[in-house]
Design a protein around this motif. Sequence first.
Motif, mmCIF file in Angstrom:
data_model
loop_
_atom_site.group_PDB
_atom_site.id
_atom_site.type_symbol
_atom_site.label_atom_id
_atom_site.label_comp_id
_atom_site.label_asym_id
_atom_site.label_seq_id
_atom_site.Cartn_x
_atom_site.Cartn_y
_atom_site.Cartn_z
ATOM 1 N N PHE A 52 1.952 -2.005 -10.244
ATOM 2 C CA PHE A 52 1.968 -0.310 -10.028
ATOM 3 C C PHE A 52 2.868 0.481 -9.322
ATOM 4 O O PHE A 52 3.159 1.544 -9.343
ATOM 5 N N VAL A 53 4.245 -0.324 -8.791
ATOM 6 C CA VAL A 53 5.141 0.535 -8.205
ATOM 7 C C VAL A 53 5.852 1.338 -9.083
ATOM 8 O O VAL A 53 6.098 2.543 -8.337
ATOM 9 N N ALA A 54 5.974 1.247 -10.112
ATOM 10 C CA ALA A 54 6.561 2.333 -11.115
ATOM 11 C C ALA A 54 6.100 3.572 -11.431
ATOM 12 O O ALA A 54 6.464 4.682 -11.563
ATOM 13 N N VAL A 55 4.694 3.617 -11.061
ATOM 14 C CA VAL A 55 3.518 4.805 -11.389
ATOM 15 C C VAL A 55 4.035 5.792 -10.400
ATOM 16 O O VAL A 55 3.815 7.118 -10.759
ATOM 17 N N GLN A 70 1.829 -2.824 1.084
ATOM 18 C CA GLN A 70 2.937 -3.174 0.132
ATOM 19 C C GLN A 70 3.600 -2.054 -0.356
ATOM 20 O O GLN A 70 4.861 -1.981 -0.464
ATOM 21 N N LEU A 71 2.955 -0.789 -0.669
ATOM 22 C CA LEU A 71 3.386 0.075 -1.214
ATOM 23 C C LEU A 71 3.777 1.319 -0.291
ATOM 24 O O LEU A 71 4.433 2.306 -0.394
ATOM 25 N N GLY A 72 3.324 0.884 1.047
ATOM 26 C CA GLY A 72 3.716 2.006 2.265
ATOM 27 C C GLY A 72 2.967 3.399 2.130
ATOM 28 O O GLY A 72 3.318 4.258 2.363
ATOM 29 N N LEU A 73 1.664 3.227 1.496
ATOM 30 C CA LEU A 73 0.817 4.440 1.201
ATOM 31 C C LEU A 73 -0.420 4.354 1.918
ATOM 32 O O LEU A 73 -1.038 3.306 2.364
ATOM 33 N N PRO A 74 -0.959 5.441 2.119
ATOM 34 C CA PRO A 74 -2.528 5.786 2.380
ATOM 35 C C PRO A 74 -3.627 5.270 1.474
ATOM 36 O O PRO A 74 -3.466 5.405 0.270
ATOM 37 N N VAL A 75 -4.694 4.839 1.877
ATOM 38 C CA VAL A 75 -5.887 4.484 1.167
ATOM 39 C C VAL A 75 -7.003 5.675 1.402
ATOM 40 O O VAL A 75 -7.252 6.157 2.495
ATOM 41 N N VAL A 76 -7.462 6.142 0.128
ATOM 42 C CA VAL A 76 -8.430 7.167 0.407
ATOM 43 C C VAL A 76 -9.806 6.337 -0.186
ATOM 44 O O VAL A 76 -9.688 5.626 -1.471
#
Length: 91
Positions: free
Chosen positions: A46-49, A71-77
């Motif tokens: 899903f990195v390209a999303v 892995q993606l350096g993103l927050p979780v909701v």
Amino acid sequence: MKELKERILRDGKNLGGGILKVDSFVNHQVDPLLMDTCGREFARLFVAVGATKILTAEISGIAPALTTAIQLGLPVVNARKHKPITMTDQV
């Protein structure tokens, strides 16, 4: 996701009605190495999303969501049935 498939076949239980019981390695008891493998694979897929957050169900999705987010350096909701009393509208 060969490792996940093998673990589901070995330790998962089909309860019928579309319910797969995976509490021995995903939610009640978590296999961190398996979740790390899942997170790496989800991130690869899903990195390209171009996502800005990882959204997950508050029950079984937290562990793989966290490892994917790392892995993606993103927050979780966490999607919940009810708004927590500690949550303000400015979040």
